[in-house]
Design a protein around this motif. Structure first.
Motif, PDB file in Angstrom:
ATOM      1  N   GLU A  32      -0.475  -4.595  -6.099  1.00 16.04           N
ATOM      2  CA  GLU A  32       0.702  -4.287  -5.287  1.00 16.04           C
ATOM      3  C   GLU A  32       0.292  -3.596  -3.987  1.00 16.04           C
ATOM      4  O   GLU A  32       0.868  -3.844  -2.928  1.00 16.04           O
ATOM      5  N   ALA A  33      -0.736  -2.754  -4.068  1.00 16.25           N
ATOM      6  CA  ALA A  33      -1.236  -2.086  -2.866  1.00 16.25           C
ATOM      7  C   ALA A  33      -1.744  -3.106  -1.850  1.00 16.25           C
ATOM      8  O   ALA A  33      -1.496  -2.981  -0.648  1.00 16.25           O
ATOM      9  N   LYS A  34      -2.435  -4.137  -2.325  1.00 11.30           N
ATOM     10  CA  LYS A  34      -2.918  -5.196  -1.418  1.00 11.30           C
ATOM     11  C   LYS A  34      -1.739  -5.929  -0.779  1.00 11.30           C
ATOM     12  O   LYS A  34      -1.752  -6.202   0.421  1.00 11.30           O
ATOM     13  N   SER A  35      -0.741  -6.251  -1.588  1.00 16.75           N
ATOM     14  CA  SER A  35       0.434  -6.957  -1.069  1.00 16.75           C
ATOM     15  C   SER A  35       1.167  -6.117  -0.036  1.00 16.75           C
ATOM     16  O   SER A  35       1.574  -6.616   1.021  1.00 16.75           O
ATOM     17  N   ARG A  36       1.342  -4.839  -0.322  1.00 16.76           N
ATOM     18  CA  ARG A  36       2.050  -3.966   0.609  1.00 16.76           C
ATOM     19  C   ARG A  36       1.252  -3.748   1.897  1.00 16.76           C
ATOM     20  O   ARG A  36       1.836  -3.622   2.972  1.00 16.76           O
TER      21      ARG A  36
END
Length: 192
Positions: free
Chosen positions: A150-154
Motif C-alpha cells: 500500500e505504501a508503494k501504491s500511495r
C-alpha cells in the motif's frame, strides 16, 4: 561617457557552462544545447567550451548529473522526518509540490523528461531519480503504518497527483480549489 577600454569577457567555468546549459534546456529544449548556440548565449567563444568539456556528450552527462544531484538533495530534504512526524512530512511534500508553481523548475523537469523519451542515458537518470523519490515516500508511508504494497501504491499516487496537477492550469476551475487540494492530500496520506 564611453570608455576606450575594450569590454572584458567574464571567464566561465565548468559550473557556469552547466548552469547555462540547464537554463537553455528549460527554455529551448535539446535543440538549444548546441555548442555554438550555448557559447553565443553565454557570451563566450566555443574555445571556452572545449577548455571545460571533452565534447557535447560530456556536457550532456554533466547536465544530467547536476540535475540528478539537485533532485536527490531536494528529495532528501523534503522527505526527512523525525519519529512520529512522517504523516505531516508527507502532507508537506504534497503541499510543497502543489503550491510551488516554480515555472522555471517545471520547465527544467519537463525538458529533462522530454530528453529522456529520446535518450537512453537521460532515461536512466530520470528513472533513478523517480525510483529514489518513490522509495523515500514509500518509507514515510510504511512509518505511518501502511503495508509495503500500500505504501508503494500511495507513493505512486502522491507523485502522479503532484506532477499531474503541476502541469494543469486550474486556477479558475473553482474558488474552493485550495479545499479540493487539501481533500486530495488528506486522502492520499490518511489511513482510511
Amino acid at each position: 561617457m564611453k570608455s576606450d577600454k575594450p569590454a572584458t569577457r567574464e571567464q566561465l567555468g565548468r559550473t557556469e557552462w552547466i548552469a547555462g546549459a540547464i537554463e537553455t534546456l528549460a527554455d529551448e529544449g535539446m535543440a538549444g544545447m548546441r555548442v555554438e548556440a550555448l557559447a553565443k548565449r553565454l557570451g563566450v567563444t566555443k574555445g571556452s567550451f572545449y577548455w571545460h568539456f571533452k565534447d557535447r556528450q560530456d556536457l550532456f552527462t554533466a547536465v544530467l548529473h547536476t540535475w540528478k544531484e539537485g533532485r536527490i538533495r531536494d528529495i532528501d530534504k523534503q522527505s526527512s522526518a523525525s519519529e512520529g512526524q512522517q504523516g505531516n512530512q508527507l502532507m508537506l511534500i504534497i503541499d510543497v509540490y502543489s503550491t510551488n508553481r516554480n515555472r522555471k523548475g517545471i520547465s527544467i523537469e519537463l525538458a529533462v523528461r522530454d530528453w529522456a523519451r529520446r535518450d537512453a542515458q537521460a532515461h536512466a537518470v530520470v528513472e533513478e531519480v523517480d525510483t529514489y523519490r518513490l522509495e523515500c515516500t514509500r518509507k514515510l508511508f510504511v512509518a505511518c503504518g501502511f503495508t509495503d504494497q500500500e505504501a508503494k501504491s500511495r507513493s505512486l499516487l502522491l507523485y502522479a497527483y503532484v506532477f499531474g496537477q503541476s502541469l494543469m492550469a486550474y486556477d479558475r476551475y473553482d474558488p474552493k480549489i485550495i479545499d479540493f487540494k487539501r481533500w486530495i492530500a488528506e486522502h492520499i496520506v490518511s489511513s482510511r
